[in-house]
Design a protein around this motif. Sequence first.
Motif, mmCIF file in Angstrom:
data_model
loop_
_atom_site.group_PDB
_atom_site.id
_atom_site.type_symbol
_atom_site.label_atom_id
_atom_site.label_comp_id
_atom_site.label_asym_id
_atom_site.label_seq_id
_atom_site.Cartn_x
_atom_site.Cartn_y
_atom_site.Cartn_z
ATOM 1 N N GLY A 32 -14.143 13.322 -8.852
ATOM 2 C CA GLY A 32 -14.196 14.588 -9.822
ATOM 3 C C GLY A 32 -13.920 15.750 -9.434
ATOM 4 O O GLY A 32 -13.298 16.616 -9.547
ATOM 5 N N SER A 33 -14.761 15.981 -8.062
ATOM 6 C CA SER A 33 -14.618 17.414 -7.407
ATOM 7 C C SER A 33 -13.173 17.314 -6.701
ATOM 8 O O SER A 33 -12.574 18.506 -6.558
ATOM 9 C CB SER A 33 -15.609 17.356 -6.178
ATOM 10 N N GLN A 34 -12.496 16.154 -6.250
ATOM 11 C CA GLN A 34 -11.263 16.318 -5.742
ATOM 12 C C GLN A 34 -9.928 16.410 -6.703
ATOM 13 O O GLN A 34 -9.305 17.258 -6.447
ATOM 14 C CB GLN A 34 -10.937 14.926 -5.058
ATOM 15 N N ILE A 35 -10.343 15.966 -7.877
ATOM 16 C CA ILE A 35 -9.410 16.114 -9.014
ATOM 17 C C ILE A 35 -9.433 17.715 -9.378
ATOM 18 O O ILE A 35 -8.190 18.348 -9.454
ATOM 19 C CB ILE A 35 -9.714 15.231 -10.124
ATOM 20 N N GLY A 36 -10.530 18.327 -9.387
ATOM 21 C CA GLY A 36 -10.557 19.624 -9.760
ATOM 22 C C GLY A 36 -10.084 20.608 -8.811
ATOM 23 O O GLY A 36 -9.431 21.561 -9.032
ATOM 24 N N ALA A 37 -10.548 20.173 -7.468
ATOM 25 C CA ALA A 37 -9.877 21.091 -6.521
ATOM 26 C C ALA A 37 -8.353 21.011 -6.320
ATOM 27 O O ALA A 37 -7.803 22.056 -6.075
ATOM 28 C CB ALA A 37 -10.474 20.487 -5.104
ATOM 29 N N GLY A 44 -5.006 28.779 -7.107
ATOM 30 C CA GLY A 44 -5.679 29.507 -6.343
ATOM 31 C C GLY A 44 -7.117 29.824 -6.799
ATOM 32 O O GLY A 44 -7.458 29.700 -7.874
ATOM 33 N N GLY A 45 -8.025 30.371 -5.792
ATOM 34 C CA GLY A 45 -9.194 30.724 -6.282
ATOM 35 C C GLY A 45 -10.395 29.887 -5.529
ATOM 36 O O GLY A 45 -10.052 28.695 -4.980
ATOM 37 N N GLU A 46 -11.516 30.111 -5.829
ATOM 38 C CA GLU A 46 -12.668 29.467 -5.081
ATOM 39 C C GLU A 46 -12.780 27.970 -5.756
ATOM 40 O O GLU A 46 -12.739 27.911 -6.860
ATOM 41 C CB GLU A 46 -13.946 30.270 -5.201
ATOM 42 N N LEU A 47 -13.278 27.003 -4.730
ATOM 43 C CA LEU A 47 -13.266 25.883 -5.289
ATOM 44 C C LEU A 47 -14.910 25.652 -5.237
ATOM 45 O O LEU A 47 -15.377 25.314 -4.410
ATOM 46 C CB LEU A 47 -12.701 24.742 -4.227
ATOM 47 N N LYS A 48 -15.537 25.850 -6.344
ATOM 48 C CA LYS A 48 -16.798 26.042 -6.445
ATOM 49 C C LYS A 48 -17.491 24.627 -6.115
ATOM 50 O O LYS A 48 -18.704 24.669 -5.498
ATOM 51 C CB LYS A 48 -17.108 26.293 -7.757
ATOM 52 N N LEU A 54 -20.420 22.143 0.667
ATOM 53 C CA LEU A 54 -20.525 22.450 2.000
ATOM 54 C C LEU A 54 -21.834 23.163 2.376
ATOM 55 O O LEU A 54 -22.533 23.057 3.267
ATOM 56 C CB LEU A 54 -19.191 23.377 2.169
ATOM 57 N N GLU A 55 -22.379 24.137 1.280
ATOM 58 C CA GLU A 55 -23.582 24.675 1.511
ATOM 59 C C GLU A 55 -24.691 23.736 1.670
ATOM 60 O O GLU A 55 -25.556 23.869 2.467
ATOM 61 C CB GLU A 55 -23.931 25.757 0.458
ATOM 62 N N SER A 56 -24.461 22.770 0.795
ATOM 63 C CA SER A 56 -25.806 21.655 0.923
ATOM 64 C C SER A 56 -25.718 20.844 2.176
ATOM 65 O O SER A 56 -26.734 20.661 2.727
ATOM 66 C CB SER A 56 -25.245 20.565 -0.331
ATOM 67 N N SER A 57 -24.396 20.739 2.675
ATOM 68 C CA SER A 57 -24.155 19.944 3.839
ATOM 69 C C SER A 57 -24.768 20.643 5.044
ATOM 70 O O SER A 57 -25.469 20.145 5.854
ATOM 71 C CB SER A 57 -22.939 19.563 4.136
ATOM 72 N N ARG A 58 -24.470 22.115 5.163
ATOM 73 C CA ARG A 58 -25.026 22.858 6.101
ATOM 74 C C ARG A 58 -26.483 23.150 6.189
ATOM 75 O O ARG A 58 -27.226 22.935 7.232
ATOM 76 C CB ARG A 58 -24.458 24.313 5.916
#
Length: 104
Positions: A32-37, A44-48, A54-58
Amino acid sequence: MLITTMNDVPGRQITHVHGEVFGLTVRSRNVGSQIGAAFKSLAGGELKGMTKNLESSRQEAIDRLIAAAEAHGANAIVAMRFDTTEMGDTWTEVCAYGTACTIS
């Protein structure tokens, strides 16, 4: 645990260097995240969803980095950095690393 990207800690002294430590996680993006991205990239714009992942991974990589430093008996990590690598089409590796030290 004190974590800094500097090579020293102003006002503190490094009394022992325990060595390099790592915190690593590998995450996959959901479909779902990949399709939305893919759709978002057209406009254009942020891929929330990707940003949240990425924040969770960091944070997970930092938590593992701290655990590794504590296992060495350190109370600080200096020269902390992140490294991120795409692995295939859907996996991302996030590595937090630095030097575990005892400071006083």
